[in-house]
Motif scaffolding. Structure first.
Motif, PDB file in Angstrom:
ATOM      1  N   LEU A   1      -1.287  86.154 -18.066  1.00 14.00           N
ATOM      2  CA  LEU A   1      -0.410  85.954 -16.906  1.00 14.00           C
ATOM      3  C   LEU A   1       0.390  87.202 -16.543  1.00 14.00           C
ATOM      4  O   LEU A   1       1.099  87.206 -15.534  1.00 14.00           O
ATOM      5  N   GLY A   2       0.306  88.246 -17.338  1.00 16.64           N
ATOM      6  CA  GLY A   2       1.141  89.427 -17.101  1.00 16.64           C
ATOM      7  C   GLY A   2       0.884  90.076 -15.754  1.00 16.64           C
ATOM      8  O   GLY A   2       1.827  90.376 -14.998  1.00 16.64           O
ATOM      9  N   LEU A   3      -0.390  90.288 -15.413  1.00 12.68           N
ATOM     10  CA  LEU A   3      -0.688  90.931 -14.128  1.00 12.68           C
ATOM     11  C   LEU A   3      -0.372  90.014 -12.958  1.00 12.68           C
ATOM     12  O   LEU A   3       0.031  90.483 -11.877  1.00 12.68           O
ATOM     13  N   ALA A   4      -0.568  88.704 -13.123  1.00 15.20           N
ATOM     14  CA  ALA A   4      -0.218  87.763 -12.051  1.00 15.20           C
ATOM     15  C   ALA A   4       1.281  87.795 -11.785  1.00 15.20           C
ATOM     16  O   ALA A   4       1.731  87.765 -10.623  1.00 15.20           O
ATOM     17  N   ILE A   5       2.085  87.851 -12.870  1.00 11.55           N
ATOM     18  CA  ILE A   5       3.546  87.938 -12.695  1.00 11.55           C
ATOM     19  C   ILE A   5       3.913  89.244 -12.001  1.00 11.55           C
ATOM     20  O   ILE A   5       4.737  89.273 -11.069  1.00 11.55           O
ATOM     21  N   ALA A   6       3.305  90.349 -12.415  1.00 11.55           N
ATOM     22  CA  ALA A   6       3.587  91.634 -11.781  1.00 11.55           C
ATOM     23  C   ALA A   6       3.236  91.606 -10.299  1.00 11.55           C
ATOM     24  O   ALA A   6       3.981  92.131  -9.453  1.00 11.55           O
ATOM     25  N   LYS A   7       2.122  90.994  -9.968  1.00 13.13           N
ATOM     26  CA  LYS A   7       1.704  90.914  -8.563  1.00 13.13           C
ATOM     27  C   LYS A   7       2.728  90.175  -7.717  1.00 13.13           C
ATOM     28  O   LYS A   7       3.137  90.648  -6.647  1.00 13.13           O
ATOM     29  N   HIS A   8       3.177  89.007  -8.186  1.00  8.52           N
ATOM     30  CA  HIS A   8       4.103  88.210  -7.379  1.00  8.52           C
ATOM     31  C   HIS A   8       5.481  88.860  -7.297  1.00  8.52           C
ATOM     32  O   HIS A   8       6.165  88.724  -6.268  1.00  8.52           O
ATOM     33  N   ILE A   9       5.895  89.563  -8.334  1.00  7.53           N
ATOM     34  CA  ILE A   9       7.181  90.282  -8.243  1.00  7.53           C
ATOM     35  C   ILE A   9       7.098  91.384  -7.196  1.00  7.53           C
ATOM     36  O   ILE A   9       8.012  91.551  -6.369  1.00  7.53           O
ATOM     37  N   VAL A  10       6.000  92.146  -7.203  1.00  6.76           N
ATOM     38  CA  VAL A  10       5.838  93.224  -6.217  1.00  6.76           C
ATOM     39  C   VAL A  10       5.755  92.657  -4.806  1.00  6.76           C
ATOM     40  O   VAL A  10       6.359  93.190  -3.864  1.00  6.76           O
ATOM     41  N   LEU A  11       4.991  91.571  -4.619  1.00  7.43           N
ATOM     42  CA  LEU A  11       4.897  90.952  -3.287  1.00  7.43           C
ATOM     43  C   LEU A  11       6.254  90.449  -2.810  1.00  7.43           C
ATOM     44  O   LEU A  11       6.578  90.545  -1.619  1.00  7.43           O
ATOM     45  N   ALA A  12       7.061  89.894  -3.736  1.00  6.67           N
ATOM     46  CA  ALA A  12       8.390  89.420  -3.359  1.00  6.67           C
ATOM     47  C   ALA A  12       9.284  90.572  -2.922  1.00  6.67           C
ATOM     48  O   ALA A  12      10.239  90.373  -2.155  1.00  6.67           O
ATOM     49  N   HIS A  13       9.006  91.794  -3.382  1.00 10.62           N
ATOM     50  CA  HIS A  13       9.763  92.969  -2.951  1.00 10.62           C
ATOM     51  C   HIS A  13       9.229  93.559  -1.641  1.00 10.62           C
ATOM     52  O   HIS A  13       9.756  94.574  -1.166  1.00 10.62           O
ATOM     53  N   GLY A  14       8.170  92.958  -1.065  1.00 10.88           N
ATOM     54  CA  GLY A  14       7.596  93.495   0.161  1.00 10.88           C
ATOM     55  C   GLY A  14       6.621  94.625  -0.075  1.00 10.88           C
ATOM     56  O   GLY A  14       6.344  95.411   0.842  1.00 10.88           O
ATOM     57  N   GLY A  15       6.078  94.723  -1.288  1.00  7.70           N
ATOM     58  CA  GLY A  15       5.140  95.789  -1.607  1.00  7.70           C
ATOM     59  C   GLY A  15       3.731  95.271  -1.806  1.00  7.70           C
ATOM     60  O   GLY A  15       3.394  94.155  -1.414  1.00  7.70           O
ATOM     61  N   ALA A  16       2.898  96.093  -2.437  1.00 10.68           N
ATOM     62  CA  ALA A  16       1.507  95.731  -2.701  1.00 10.68           C
ATOM     63  C   ALA A  16       1.103  96.331  -4.038  1.00 10.68           C
ATOM     64  O   ALA A  16       1.678  97.339  -4.484  1.00 10.68           O
ATOM     65  N   ILE A  17       0.111  95.712  -4.669  1.00  7.78           N
ATOM     66  CA  ILE A  17      -0.341  96.165  -5.981  1.00  7.78           C
ATOM     67  C   ILE A  17      -1.864  96.153  -6.006  1.00  7.78           C
ATOM     68  O   ILE A  17      -2.499  95.307  -5.360  1.00  7.78           O
ATOM     69  N   ARG A  18      -2.444  97.100  -6.721  1.00  6.56           N
ATOM     70  CA  ARG A  18      -3.894  97.203  -6.799  1.00  6.56           C
ATOM     71  C   ARG A  18      -4.280  97.931  -8.078  1.00  6.56           C
ATOM     72  O   ARG A  18      -3.409  98.460  -8.795  1.00  6.56           O
ATOM     73  N   ALA A  19      -5.590  97.940  -8.340  1.00  9.18           N
ATOM     74  CA  ALA A  19      -6.094  98.588  -9.551  1.00  9.18           C
ATOM     75  C   ALA A  19      -7.297  99.437  -9.203  1.00  9.18           C
ATOM     76  O   ALA A  19      -8.092  99.089  -8.323  1.00  9.18           O
ATOM     77  N   GLU A  20      -7.422 100.569  -9.912  1.00  8.24           N
ATOM     78  CA  GLU A  20      -8.580 101.439  -9.792  1.00  8.24           C
ATOM     79  C   GLU A  20      -9.097 101.729 -11.200  1.00  8.24           C
ATOM     80  O   GLU A  20      -8.302 102.028 -12.101  1.00  8.24           O
ATOM     81  N   SER A  21     -10.418 101.615 -11.363  1.00 10.25           N
ATOM     82  CA  SER A  21     -10.958 101.838 -12.697  1.00 10.25           C
ATOM     83  C   SER A  21     -12.414 102.250 -12.620  1.00 10.25           C
ATOM     84  O   SER A  21     -13.122 101.901 -11.668  1.00 10.25           O
ATOM     85  N   GLU A  22     -12.836 102.987 -13.640  1.00 11.13           N
ATOM     86  CA  GLU A  22     -14.217 103.409 -13.773  1.00 11.13           C
ATOM     87  C   GLU A  22     -14.543 103.450 -15.256  1.00 11.13           C
ATOM     88  O   GLU A  22     -13.747 103.947 -16.067  1.00 11.13           O
ATOM     89  N   LEU A  23     -15.690 102.919 -15.610  1.00 12.22           N
ATOM     90  CA  LEU A  23     -16.066 102.860 -17.014  1.00 12.22           C
ATOM     91  C   LEU A  23     -16.047 104.257 -17.639  1.00 12.22           C
ATOM     92  O   LEU A  23     -16.541 105.223 -17.044  1.00 12.22           O
ATOM     93  N   ASN A  24     -15.430 104.294 -18.849  1.00  9.56           N
ATOM     94  CA  ASN A  24     -15.339 105.533 -19.636  1.00  9.56           C
ATOM     95  C   ASN A  24     -14.430 106.595 -19.004  1.00  9.56           C
ATOM     96  O   ASN A  24     -14.427 107.740 -19.454  1.00  9.56           O
ATOM     97  N   HIS A  25     -13.709 106.212 -17.956  1.00 13.01           N
ATOM     98  CA  HIS A  25     -12.786 107.168 -17.328  1.00 13.01           C
ATOM     99  C   HIS A  25     -11.388 106.569 -17.155  1.00 13.01           C
ATOM    100  O   HIS A  25     -10.577 107.107 -16.397  1.00 13.01           O
ATOM    101  N   GLY A  26     -11.088 105.496 -17.837  1.00  6.80           N
ATOM    102  CA  GLY A  26      -9.752 104.929 -17.793  1.00  6.80           C
ATOM    103  C   GLY A  26      -9.491 104.066 -16.578  1.00  6.80           C
ATOM    104  O   GLY A  26     -10.363 103.833 -15.734  1.00  6.80           O
ATOM    105  N   SER A  27      -8.236 103.579 -16.503  1.00  3.97           N
ATOM    106  CA  SER A  27      -7.819 102.690 -15.422  1.00  3.97           C
ATOM    107  C   SER A  27      -6.465 103.136 -14.897  1.00  3.97           C
ATOM    108  O   SER A  27      -5.661 103.731 -15.634  1.00  3.97           O
ATOM    109  N   THR A  28      -6.224 102.822 -13.630  1.00  2.00           N
ATOM    110  CA  THR A  28      -4.932 103.132 -13.000  1.00  2.00           C
ATOM    111  C   THR A  28      -4.462 101.908 -12.237  1.00  2.00           C
ATOM    112  O   THR A  28      -5.200 101.364 -11.400  1.00  2.00           O
ATOM    113  N   PHE A  29      -3.247 101.453 -12.537  1.00  2.00           N
ATOM    114  CA  PHE A  29      -2.636 100.344 -11.817  1.00  2.00           C
ATOM    115  C   PHE A  29      -1.531 100.909 -10.938  1.00  2.00           C
ATOM    116  O   PHE A  29      -0.657 101.652 -11.430  1.00  2.00           O
TER     117      PHE A  29
END
Length: 569
Positions: free
Chosen positions: A534-562
């Motif tokens: 539930l951690g990412l779902a909570i983060a998403k709704h907190i950001v949306l409540a602030h009027g922002g947006a959240i997304r993720a970028e990732s590639e195998l063997n090259h890490g992830s960016t939230f």
């Protein structure tokens, strides 16, 4: 209209025929007169030469006899003139009574050895004559031919030509009238066909078999009419199919024109409003909800899709309004009833919140009694192992209930955020300080690389929780990279924060669902690490409540960016 076309065609034919007749009459008459005059002059010249030859050679007859005979044979007046201009003999007058001819043009030309001619009116008889003179030894001879017969003949020929031209004009006029009538009828059929098509009768046809230009025009129009009928039939079929489809929709659909009047509405829309939909009436007479009307006007004016939430169309019901512009102006709106969906969602949230709240007490008791038993349990034995399993699962369930309560409060809007201007650098530093020791104990380097010199509007505690969830995920699943980077940078809609790890990365098919509740990429590993999903779902709704947006970028063997965006203060 028929008389206008016929009159114009007939007038054109009359002008052409009249001009043709006049030109032919003038040219034929002129050519005939010229030819006849030339023929008379040529014959008279030949006879004058013969007359001169006889005067030079005939020694048996007197000059008067020769003149009389030659004049009778030529049908003209014959005259013999001395070099001084005195008339020696004349076939029609006494030579002594005739004036001197020394000044005559034809006589002067003959004395110079040439054949002379002249045309003038006779002073004696008062009629025009053609005079031709030829030289002889001792003077000249002359024949005078009266042109009165030529004028009479010319008048007779002219009358004949005029009469013939009149008959030809009348005959041509009749033919032209028939041709004009025939052409008029053909054009009338084309005009009648065009009027039928303009009136909406696409079954109209032209019966034209001629292969001339009018026939080609009629055939082209007939072909155009057939294609119009086929296209209109296909259009009507598509329209009926579209109406059937729209009428079968549960969502209400309404279309307005550029003038704000209702053009069309499906049955769901008609059943939705108590006063029913009136076509061609202003849309405000059908729906008076200000948010709905603002969405329609915005879509029509900006030519962009607009969305709104309408709660006053029907009392006690709420609708999601999506308005899209139409190519010809105006807009079409789709109203989706959210009442039942929101009721079910509220029931689900309430149920989760109530269950989570009720579970907190027994879980706390289980956890407390387990820890008490652990304090008195022997170090070596299966009892302690079992108690540790109970305590571990009790703690996991406790975290799950806390996360469920937090998510329910954020989703329902019960949790109010105290948003204040906060420097972006402070949010990054607080997050780095909170997890610095945890990261170091796991052998992971946690650093801040970019710190935007801007202030955002945020609730410190809520955004700290967002960072905590994102960094915790990075430590669990991206720690193999040995480094986690925090940062912030200016974006189009505010300040964009990011948490980047250099671990194994996430497969692309999982990225769109990362922020769903209870969604796990690696379920076994998540349970082992104590994650609730539930951690990412909570983060998403907190950001949306602030009027922002959240997304993720990732590639195998090259890490992830939230990444998540917060509005500038």
């Amino acid at each position: 209209m028929r008389s206008r076309i016929f009159s114009k065609l007939l007038l054109v034919f009359v002008l052409v025929i009249a001009a043709t007749v006049i030109i032919i009459d003038f040219s034929v008459r002129s050519a005939w007169e010229k030819s006849l005059r030339q023929e008379i002059e040529r014959n008279l010249s030949q006879k004058t030469v013969m007359f001169a030859h006889r005067v030079n050679t005939d020694r048996t007859h007197s000059l008067q006899d020769i003149t009389a005979q030659e004049g009778q044979a030529a049908g003209a007046r014959a005259t013999i003139i001395s070099p001084t201009g005195k008339v020696l003999a004349d076939s029609e007058a006494d030579p002594s009574s005739v004036e001197n001819h020394s000044g005559r043009k034809e006589f002067i030309a003959a004395l110079s050895g040439n054949l002379g001619s002249d045309e003038r009116r006779s002073d004696t008889l008062g009629i025009p004559f053609l005079y031709v003179a030829a030289p002889v030894s001792g003077g000249a001879v002359r024949l005078a031919y009266p042109l009165a017969d030529l004028e009479t003949t010319t008048q007779r020929v002219r009358r004949t030509l005029l009469l013939s031209s009149a008959f030809a004009f009348v005959a041509a006029l009749l033919v032209a009238a028939l041709a004009a009538q025939y052409t008029t009828r053909r054009l009338q059929r084309i005009v009648a066909f065009a009027d039928q098509v303009a009136a909406g009768d696409l079954t109209a046809r032209i019966a034209e078999t001629s292969v001339d230009e009018i026939g080609h025009v009629a055939a082209a129009l007939d072909k155009t009419g057939r294609r119009l009928e086929e296209s209109f039939a296909a259009l009507q079929k598509n329209q009926r199919e579209l109406e059937t489809l729209l009428n079968s929709m549960q969502d209400a659909v309404i279309a307005i024109g550029p003038d704000g009047r209702v053009q069309w509405a499906n049955r769901s829309m008609d059943r939705l409003v108590p006063q029913h939909v009136r076509l061609s009436a202003p849309v405000v007479e059908t729906v008076r909800d200000p948010d709905f009307l603002a969405a329609l006007r915005g879509a029509s004016a900006s030519h962009q899709v607009r969305s709104a939430r309408a709660v006053s169309i029907v009392p006690g019901r709420s609708f999601e309004v999506t308005a899209a512009p139409m190519p010809g102006g105006g807009a079409v709106a789709v109203l989706r009833d959210l009442t039942e969906t929101e009721r079910v969602e509220k029931t689900r949230r309430d149920f989760i919140a109530n269950v989570s709240h009720e579970l907190r007490t027994p879980l706390t008791s289980i956890q407390g009694y387990t820890e008490t038993l652990l304090d008195s349990a022997p170090e070596d034995g299966h009892m302690r192992e079992f108690l540790e399993i109970i305590r571990k699962n009790a703690m996991r369930m406790s975290r799950l209930t806390e996360d469920l309560l937090t998510l329910a409060r954020v989703e329902s809007g019960e949790q109010h955020f105290d948003t204040q201007p906060v420097p972006a650098s402070e949010l990054l530093e607080e997050a780095e300080q909170s997890f610095h020791e945890v990261a170091r104990n796991q052998g992971i380097e946690l650093t801040v690389e970019n710190s935007a010199n801007s202030t955002v509007k945020a609730d410190r505690e809520a955004i700290h929780q967002v960072f905590s969830n994102l960094i915790d995920n990075a430590l669990k699943y991206g720690g193999t990279g040995g480094r986690i980077v925090l940062g912030a940078r200016p974006g189009l809609r505010g300040i964009e924060f990011y948490v980047r790890d250099f671990g194994a990365g996430i497969p692309s098919e999982h990225v769109p669902r990362l922020f769903e509740r209870f969604y796990r990429v690696d379920k076994a590993r998540s349970r082992e690490s104590g994650g609730t999903g539930l951690g990412l779902a909570i983060a998403k709704h907190i950001v949306l409540a602030h009027g922002g947006a959240i997304r993720a970028e990732s590639e195998l063997n090259h890490g992830s960016t939230f990444l998540f965006t917060l509005p500038r203060a």
